[in-house]
Design an enzyme around this catalytic site. Structure first.
Site, short mmCIF file in Angstrom:
data_model
loop_
_atom_site.label_atom_id
_atom_site.label_comp_id
_atom_site.label_asym_id
_atom_site.label_seq_id
_atom_site.Cartn_x
_atom_site.Cartn_y
_atom_site.Cartn_z
N SER A 95 36.70 47.04 49.90
CA SER A 95 36.27 46.83 48.52
C SER A 95 35.60 45.46 48.35
O SER A 95 35.95 44.50 49.05
CB SER A 95 37.45 46.96 47.57
OG SER A 95 38.45 46.05 47.90
N GLN A 97 35.35 42.13 46.64
CA GLN A 97 36.49 41.44 46.04
C GLN A 97 36.25 39.95 45.90
O GLN A 97 35.35 39.39 46.52
CB GLN A 97 37.73 41.67 46.88
CG GLN A 97 37.53 41.36 48.36
CD GLN A 97 38.74 41.76 49.19
OE1 GLN A 97 39.47 40.91 49.66
NE2 GLN A 97 38.94 43.05 49.37
N HIS A 99 38.87 36.25 45.35
CA HIS A 99 40.23 35.74 45.29
C HIS A 99 40.25 34.51 44.39
O HIS A 99 39.33 33.69 44.45
CB HIS A 99 40.71 35.36 46.70
CG HIS A 99 40.53 36.48 47.67
ND1 HIS A 99 41.20 37.67 47.56
CD2 HIS A 99 39.72 36.60 48.75
CE1 HIS A 99 40.82 38.46 48.55
NE2 HIS A 99 39.92 37.85 49.28
N LYS A 122 43.77 32.42 48.16
CA LYS A 122 43.58 33.20 49.39
C LYS A 122 42.19 32.95 49.99
O LYS A 122 41.37 33.86 50.10
CB LYS A 122 43.75 34.70 49.07
CG LYS A 122 43.87 35.58 50.32
CD LYS A 122 44.10 37.04 49.89
CE LYS A 122 44.33 37.95 51.06
NZ LYS A 122 43.14 38.70 51.46
N GLU A 124 39.59 32.58 52.97
CA GLU A 124 39.56 33.32 54.23
C GLU A 124 38.40 32.84 55.10
O GLU A 124 37.35 32.49 54.57
CB GLU A 124 39.32 34.82 53.97
CG GLU A 124 40.34 35.48 53.11
CD GLU A 124 39.91 36.86 52.59
OE1 GLU A 124 40.80 37.67 52.33
OE2 GLU A 124 38.71 37.12 52.43
N HIS A 252 32.86 39.07 48.02
CA HIS A 252 32.59 39.44 49.41
C HIS A 252 33.11 40.83 49.72
O HIS A 252 33.99 41.34 49.01
CB HIS A 252 33.20 38.43 50.37
CG HIS A 252 34.69 38.25 50.19
ND1 HIS A 252 35.22 37.40 49.26
CD2 HIS A 252 35.76 38.83 50.80
CE1 HIS A 252 36.54 37.45 49.30
NE2 HIS A 252 36.90 38.33 50.23
N ARG A 271 39.06 43.23 42.35
CA ARG A 271 38.07 44.12 42.96
C ARG A 271 36.86 44.35 42.06
O ARG A 271 36.99 44.38 40.84
CB ARG A 271 38.71 45.45 43.34
CG ARG A 271 39.72 45.29 44.44
CD ARG A 271 40.34 46.61 44.86
NE ARG A 271 41.29 46.38 45.95
CZ ARG A 271 42.54 45.98 45.76
NH1 ARG A 271 43.00 45.82 44.54
NH2 ARG A 271 43.34 45.76 46.77
N LYS A 277 40.31 51.88 43.45
CA LYS A 277 41.38 51.13 42.80
C LYS A 277 40.90 50.45 41.52
O LYS A 277 39.70 50.37 41.26
CB LYS A 277 41.93 50.06 43.76
CG LYS A 277 42.70 50.65 44.93
CD LYS A 277 43.29 49.55 45.77
CE LYS A 277 43.92 50.10 47.05
NZ LYS A 277 44.20 49.05 48.01
ZN LIG Z 1 38.90 38.85 50.84
#
Ligand SMILES: [Zn+2]
Length: 400
Positions: A95, A97, A99, A122, A124, A252, A271, A277
């Protein structure tokens, strides 16, 4: 000490022996090899002490979290590892998304703990292991303008006047206005737009990358609003060893390929498409970073920290990743540890590992090692150099 990763099977994962996750796990874990199934989607291999899948110590079968709890000097005194280290094998897009940052995560968790499970951020980092496709961040206003003008179906959906603003005022605010228009469009208008574009992309030969990504997304998520996000966001084509860093609020999506991922321990996701979802559109539009950048600007550069070691050092404390790539002409090499311990996974090659001249174990493709803080470095001897050399990735606390 050698450890075993925790394997996650999700629908989007790559099936059977095509999956890098399965390839690595079957070489490191006898039990995995016994249960291996060619039709199972092996999506993620987790390395760390996360409560939903802590790594096990290979020799005893005990959880690494138990070891850390009994001797937290092994990670420099913290109660748990600040990061989760993963290998991902992706066939179906994940998906789109974003953060939240730390402050937003705390606020979201306090007000809606049902949706936002923890108060942590979060960030990444993603490093490609194969040819890898991702969406990352918004395109520049000029590029977005060109995309929306080029396809009549998109011009109709967003509105010619709204699009003109991108040229008059090439700012993140103008990008936000266009994207808000997209995200608030009724579903029937989205379906019509995607169906008009499908006709064009079924014949289109001029932009192969955009055509492939459009078809890929629409194949797995037909008529999903996320399919149209590919015109707003940068499509990133990564080669093995290339990386992107996903800071807070940067949208992303991973589309296909295998990668190494390292992140702060959190489950906070908002999302924006390519998903059945819940999409919290209001929070999404409030939080998104609408800064427009080119695809080239999204690549995250590493710094050399040894003859054959490259450091990916993100602007957060939670983690860093070192890439070790030793050519087959070299006999010995040393991987440095840090004061908070580290986790190493071997992607290619064979080596004997030693500490202070004491033989530890043999490392091969798929081996995963937890290096406690008391070990200053791991000495490698390449007895049978692989034609492609030795490749490993190491996750550590970012105290560089
Ligand atoms: Zn992510």
């Amino acid at each position: 000490m050698e450890i075993l990763g925790s394997i996650k099977t999700y629908d989007w994962g790559t099936r059977g022996s095509q999956s890098k996750v399965a390839q690595l796990a079957s070489k490191n874990d006898e039990n995995f090899a016994k249960e291996f199934n060619e039709t199972t989607p092996y999506a993620e291999l987790w390395m760390g002490d996360h409560v939903s899948g802590p790594s096990l110590i290979k020799s005893t079968g005990e959880s690494i979290s138990k070891l850390i709890a009994s001797d937290n000097s092994s990670i420099g005194g913290a109660t748990s590892l600040p990061f989760l280290f993963k290998v991902l094998s992706i066939t179906k897009p994940l998906s789109i998304q974003v953060h939240p940052n730390k402050e937003q995560a705390e606020q979201l968790h306090a007000t809606r703990p049902d949706l936002y499970k923890d108060p942590n951020h979060k960030p990444e980092i993603t490093i490609a292991l194969t040819d890898f496709l991702a969406l990352c961040g918004f395109r520049t206003p000029a590029e977005l303008y060109n995309q929306l003008k080029k396809y009549q179906a998109l011009t109709n959906l967003i509105g010619a006047d709204t699009i003109e603003e991108l040229q008059k005022q090439p700012t993140s605010e103008s990008i936000k206005v266009c994207y808000t228009k997209l995200m608030s469009s009724p579903q029937d208008a989205i379906v019509k737009c995607i169906s008009d574009l499908s006709v064009i992309f079924n014949e289109n030969k001029e932009d192969e990358l955009l055509t492939n990504v459009f078809k890929h997304c629409n194949h797995y998520f037909p008529n999903d609003i996320g399919v149209l996000s590919i015109f707003f966001m940068n499509i990133i084509q990564m080669k093995p060893g290339q990386a992107i860093f996903l800071a807070a609020n940067v949208p992303h999506a991973y589309l296909s390929g295998d990668c190494i991922e390292c992140m702060a321990c959190s489950d906070n996701v908002i999302r924006a498409g390519l998903t059945p979802k819940f999409k919290d559109v209001e929070t999404l539009l409030e939080m998104l970073d609408f800064t427009g950048k080119t695809a080239e600007e999204k690549f995250f550069q590493s710094l050399p920290v040894g003859p054959y070691s490259e450091l990916f050092k993100p602007p957060v404390k939670d983690f860093a990743v070192v890439q070790v790539k030793v050519p087959d002409t070299v006999q010995n090499y040393c991987i440095e540890n840090r004061a908070n311990g580290s986790i190493i996974i071997v992607l290619k090659g064979n080596a004997s590992a030693a500490y202070l001249g004491r033989q530890l174990f043999e490392l091969k493709e798929g081996s995963i090692v937890f290096v406690p803080a008391c070990i200053k470095s791991v000495g490698l001897t390449f007895n049978h150099p692989d034609a492609e050399g030795f490749i490993a990735y190491q996750a550590l606390y970012n105290d560089f």
